[in-house]
Design an enzyme around this catalytic site. Structure first.
Site, PDB file in Angstrom:
ATOM      1  N   HIS A 199      61.074  54.827  18.030  1.00  0.00           N
ATOM      2  CA  HIS A 199      60.043  56.021  17.822  1.00  0.00           C
ATOM      3  C   HIS A 199      60.943  57.524  17.612  1.00  0.00           C
ATOM      4  CE1 HIS A 199      60.110  56.910  22.116  1.00  0.00           C
ATOM      5  NE2 HIS A 199      59.103  55.565  22.053  1.00  0.00           N
ATOM      6  N   CYS A 213      63.642  51.943  24.859  1.00  0.00           N
ATOM      7  CA  CYS A 213      62.802  52.009  23.217  1.00  0.00           C
ATOM      8  C   CYS A 213      64.510  53.957  22.591  1.00  0.00           C
ATOM      9  CB  CYS A 213      61.945  52.614  23.098  1.00  0.00           C
ATOM     10  SG  CYS A 213      60.620  51.506  23.243  1.00  0.00           S
TER      11      CYS A 213
END
Length: 238
Positions: A199, A213
C-alpha cells in the site's frame, strides 16, 4: 497443478531468452480459439500459465502447460510480477525476466524474520512481513493507506506450518487451503494474522512501521496500479 510459484521458479531458473515467452492469464477467464476470433474450444482460468508462440496483432498464439495451442486476446495475458527484497527494502517490478523499475519500501518492525502469527500492540515483533509466493487477491482504491494491493496471506504453505506448530486448527487449515484452491480471499481472522497489503503512504526512509505490510510512496503505488491485476504474482524474499 502448475502453480504461479512454479511459474516464478521457471522465470528465475531459465535464461532471459528462453523465459520471455512465459505469461499467465490475467482475467477471470480467457477463451482459447482455434483461429483468431473463431472456434473457441477451451477456457483458461485466471493465473493459468501459458507460453507465447507468436503475435498476430490483437491475437496471440499460445501453448498451455497441457500442450493445447490456440489464440487468445492479448489483453487477457500478462507477464508482470513483483519481487520484494526485505534485506534490500525494495520492491522490484518485472515483465518476465526484465526489471522495469524498483521502489524503496517500509516493512514491519522486524524485517529480518518471517511472519508466523498475528501481531498486536503487546507483541509488535509479530507484525512481521511474511515471506513466500503470493498473488494479488484484491485491489482497494480507497484504502486507509491511499491505495492497496491485498495479498493472499495466509497461503496454504503458511497454513501447513501453522497447523504443524499448533497455531491453527485442522478446520482453519482446510479453510485456508480451500480458499486458495478456489481463488478466494483466505480467512484473515486466524492466529496467523492477515490483511497483508502492498500500500501507499510509505516514507521511503527505510523506517519499518507497518503491521507486516509493504508500504510505498503514494506516487510509486500509482505507478504500479495500472500494471497490477488481481492474480499478479508477488514474491517476498528475506
Amino acid at each position: 497443478m502448475f502453480t504461479l510459484g512454479i511459474w516464478l521458479g521457471l522465470l528465475v531458473a531459465l535464461s532471459p531468452d528462453s523465459s520471455t515467452g512465459l505469461y499467465y492469464v490475467a482475467v477471470e477467464q480467457a477463451l482459447l480459439y482455434q483461429a483468431p476470433a473463431n472456434g473457441a474450444y477451451l477456457a483458461l482460468s485466471r493465473r493459468e500459465p501459458v507460453r507465447l508462440l507468436t503475435r498476430q496483432g490483437y491475437w496471440w498464439r499460445v501453448r498451455t502447460q497441457d500442450g493445447a495451442e490456440g489464440y487468445v486476446e492479448a489483453h487477457a495475458l500478462s507477464n508482470v510480477w513483483l519481487r520484494v527484497s526485505k534485506r534490500q527494502q525494495r520492491l522490484y517490478l518485472y515483465r518476465g525476466t526484465t526489471l522495469v523499475r524498483s521502489f524503496p519500501v517500509d516493512l514491519g518492525p522486524n524485517p529480518y524474520a518471517d511472519k508466523v502469527q498475528r501481531g498486536s500492540l503487546a507483541n509488535p515483533d509479530d507484525w512481521r512481513t511474511p515471506e513466500g509466493v503470493f498473488y494479488v487477491a484484491a485491489k482497494n482504491a480507497r484504502s486507509r493507506y491511499y491505495k492497496a494491493l491485498v495479498l493472499n496471506y495466509p497461503t496454504a504453505d503458511h497454513a501447513l506450518r501453522g497447523l504443524q506448530e499448533g497455531r491453527i486448527s485442522p478446520a482453519e487449515y482446510r479453510a485456508i487451503v480451500e480458499a486458495e484452491a478456489a481463488f478466494r480471499m483466505p480467512p484473515m481472522n486466524t492466529a496467523l494474522g492477515g490483511w497483508i497489503e502492498i500500500h501507499g503512504q510509505g516514507t521511503g526512509q527505510q523506517v519499518n512501521w507497518t503491521q507486516g505490510c509493504v508500504a510505498l510512496r503514494n506516487e510509486d503505488i500509482d505507478a504500479l496500479w495500472p500494471l497490477v491485476v488481481v492474480g499478479t504474482p508477488v514474491l517476498i524474499e528475506p
